[in-house]
Every structure is written in structure tokens, then in C-alpha cells.
Design an enzyme around this catalytic site. Structure first.
Site, PDB file in Angstrom:
ATOM      1  N   HIS A 208      -3.359   2.900   7.319  1.00 24.46           N
ATOM      2  CA  HIS A 208      -2.538   1.650   6.401  1.00 24.46           C
ATOM      3  C   HIS A 208      -0.990   1.701   6.698  1.00 24.46           C
ATOM      4  O   HIS A 208      -0.296   2.726   7.004  1.00 24.46           O
ATOM      5  CB  HIS A 208      -2.680   2.052   5.093  1.00 24.46           C
ATOM      6  CG  HIS A 208      -2.389   3.475   4.700  1.00 24.46           C
ATOM      7  ND1 HIS A 208      -1.058   3.618   4.346  1.00 24.46           N
ATOM      8  CD2 HIS A 208      -3.145   4.529   4.649  1.00 24.46           C
ATOM      9  CE1 HIS A 208      -0.792   4.790   3.794  1.00 24.46           C
ATOM     10  NE2 HIS A 208      -2.337   5.468   4.105  1.00 24.46           N
ATOM     11  N   ASP A 209      -0.504   0.569   6.755  1.00 25.69           N
ATOM     12  CA  ASP A 209       0.825   0.165   6.986  1.00 25.69           C
ATOM     13  C   ASP A 209       1.556   0.712   8.095  1.00 25.69           C
ATOM     14  O   ASP A 209       2.904   0.680   8.391  1.00 25.69           O
ATOM     15  CB  ASP A 209       1.577   0.837   5.647  1.00 25.69           C
ATOM     16  CG  ASP A 209       1.145   0.442   4.246  1.00 25.69           C
ATOM     17  OD1 ASP A 209       1.176  -0.584   3.929  1.00 25.69           O
ATOM     18  OD2 ASP A 209       0.425   1.428   3.755  1.00 25.69           O
TER      19      ASP A 209
ATOM     20  N   GLY B 231      -0.743   6.830   8.581  1.00 27.81           N
ATOM     21  CA  GLY B 231      -0.067   5.811   7.777  1.00 27.81           C
ATOM     22  C   GLY B 231       1.519   5.650   7.698  1.00 27.81           C
ATOM     23  O   GLY B 231       2.253   6.754   7.803  1.00 27.81           O
TER      24      GLY B 231
END
Length: 263
Positions: free
Chosen positions: A122-123, A140
């Protein structure tokens, strides 16, 4: 209507399938997915979430793209994934959407190659022309700039930045930021020099390579802190490549730096 979709594929209502796409058997395409023109989705691929995929992307069997983050703080908020044109995603790759706390967006750039078994968390923000070799994992909030190569079975710690043109050797754990054009290897990630092979393949002028070598020596052996040495480099150099390193080192970061001779 010009897309070729296998009868066994599940395309949920609301999905946008670009002209000329091919979707193989037993795929599942979610309702918020947008496929650009000419994408090839091989069999047994799952694409979910608010996911936008550029033109000419190829995704191989058993990849899962756009699934929710592997983050216990995620509570179902709406977040996104973007994948740039012509990127190739090989078998069993997983790429998650973002989180609210991380900005809400995971991005993979154009003309990338994610080999079998890779994970992008994520991200993470992945630049253009990045190669991630088999079974490497990007945690992440990482930023991977353009033209980076990450070796197989390597791991990149959350919030780490890897600068443009760097190379990470196989079976390497990267826990701190890597300067542009750096060469990192060894199990705990030593900054061991410059990615000279990559620089030469991209046709970088000999004068710039010489300037980069001198800059690396100054970063390794000069007086003051690592950031102090980088600032002095910025005052003394006329090489755009060296200035790229200076800008990277003096920019904002959530991690410390790998420095020459230290893991």
C-alpha cells in the site's frame, strides 16, 4: 465491443474495458476497474478496487491486482491503484491499493516489469522503467524512482526511498534510503559503489560518470555529516547527475541513508 473476453471471465457491472483488450478464462474484473486500450489479461487474474490500468499493460496468470492493503489500520476507506502504460506484471504478483494514512494511492509507472511473485504494498510509488525481479517485496510507503532494478528475493523496508538509476542486488534487505545511481548488495544492504553498468547502458557521458565517481568518494570520505558533504557537492559540481544525488539527499525522508561502507 472490440474487446475479446472469454465466456468464463466475470466482468462486474461498472467496469470499463478499453478497446482491443483481451481477457482470458476465469478472470475476475471488479466494478471500479478501468482497463486502457489493448491490455492483455491472461487466465485466472483478479483485478479489484478503484484500479486504473494504462494502455498496453499485460498481466499474467494468478496475479491479484488492486486488493485491499495488508495493513491492520485499514478500515475499508476508499483508496486507489494506478498502473502505467505498457507495464508487464508476471505470475502471482500482488499489488495493493493505498491507505488513507498513506495518501490513498499506490502507483506503478510506465514500462515496468514486475517478475513472478513480487509484492508491491500500500501507498508505494514506483517510477517508470523499474524492474522488480522474482519474489522481491516492496513495503508500504516506499518510493522507487525511475530506472531502478531490484534483485530477486530482496526486501525494501517501509518508507524507504530508492533513487533514480540505482540497483539492488539479489537477496538484499534495504532498510535505509539509497542514493540515485547507487549499487547496494550484501544481506543487510551495503552501499557498495555506483551502478556503472546501468549508467553505461543508458549512454551517460564519460565526463558525468567521472563526476559521479568523484562525488561518491567525497560522500564516502569527506568531512562533516552525509548531508553536509552532499550540500558541498551541490555547490561545487556542474554535473546534472551529481545534482540529482544532492537533491535526493537533501530532500525530505522518513529514513536515514545507506552510506558508503555502512549497512
Amino acid at each position: 465491443m472490440s474487446a475479446a473476453i472469454h465466456p468464463s471471465a466475470v466482468i462486474e457491472h461498472g467496469a470499463h474495458i478499453g478497446a482491443g483488450c483481451t481477457i482470458g478464462p476465469f478472470c475476475h474484473i471488479g466494478p471500479e476497474v478501468r482497463l486502457g486500450e489493448g491490455c492483455t489479461i491472461h487466465s485466472h487474474v483478479v483485478i479489484k478496487g478503484d484500479t486504473t490500468i494504462g494502455a498496453g499493460v499485460t498481466i499474467f496468470s494468478f496475479a491479484v491486482v488492486g486488493e485491499i492493503p495488508q495493513d491492520l489500520k485499514y478500515t475499508g476507506e476508499k483508496t486507489r491503484l494506478e498502473i502505467g502504460a505498457r507495464t508487464r506484471i508476471r505470475e502471482h504478483v500482488t499489488i495493493n491499493t493505498g491507505t488513507e494514512g498513506g495518501g490513498g494511492l499506490t502507483r506503478v509507472g510506465e514500462d515496468c516489469l514486475l517478475m513472478a511473485g513480487c509484492h508491491v504494498a500500500h501507498d508505494a510509488i514506483i517510477g517508470n522503467n523499474v524492474i522488480i525481479v522474482n519474489n522481491a517485496a516492496i513495503a508500504g510507503h516506499c518510493i522507487i524512482e525511475d530506472d531502478v532494478l531490484i534483485g530477486g528475493l530482496s526486501g525494501v523496508h517501509q518508507f524507504v526511498r530508492i533513487g533514480q538509476g540505482a540497483i539492488i542486488g539479489a537477496v538484499t534487505m534495504v532498510t535505509n534510503d539509497v542514493i540515485p545511481f547507487g549499487l547496494v548488495q550484501a544481506p543487510r544492504g551495503d552501499l557498495d559503489g555506483l551502478n556503472l553498468v546501468g549508467l553505461k547502458r543508458r549512454g551517460v557521458a564519460r565526463a558525468d560518470i567521472t563526476a559521479l565517481r568523484a562525488a561518491f568518494q567525497m560522500l564516502a570520505q569527506g568531512d562533516g555529516t552525509f548531508q553536509d558533504r552532499a550540500r558541498r557537492l551541490g555547490e561545487e559540481t556542474d554535473s546534472d547527475y551529481v545534482r540529482t544525488i544532492v537533491t535526493f539527499v537533501t530532500g525530505a525522508s522518513d529514513r536515514s541513508f545507506l552510506t558508503p561502507g555502512q549497512g
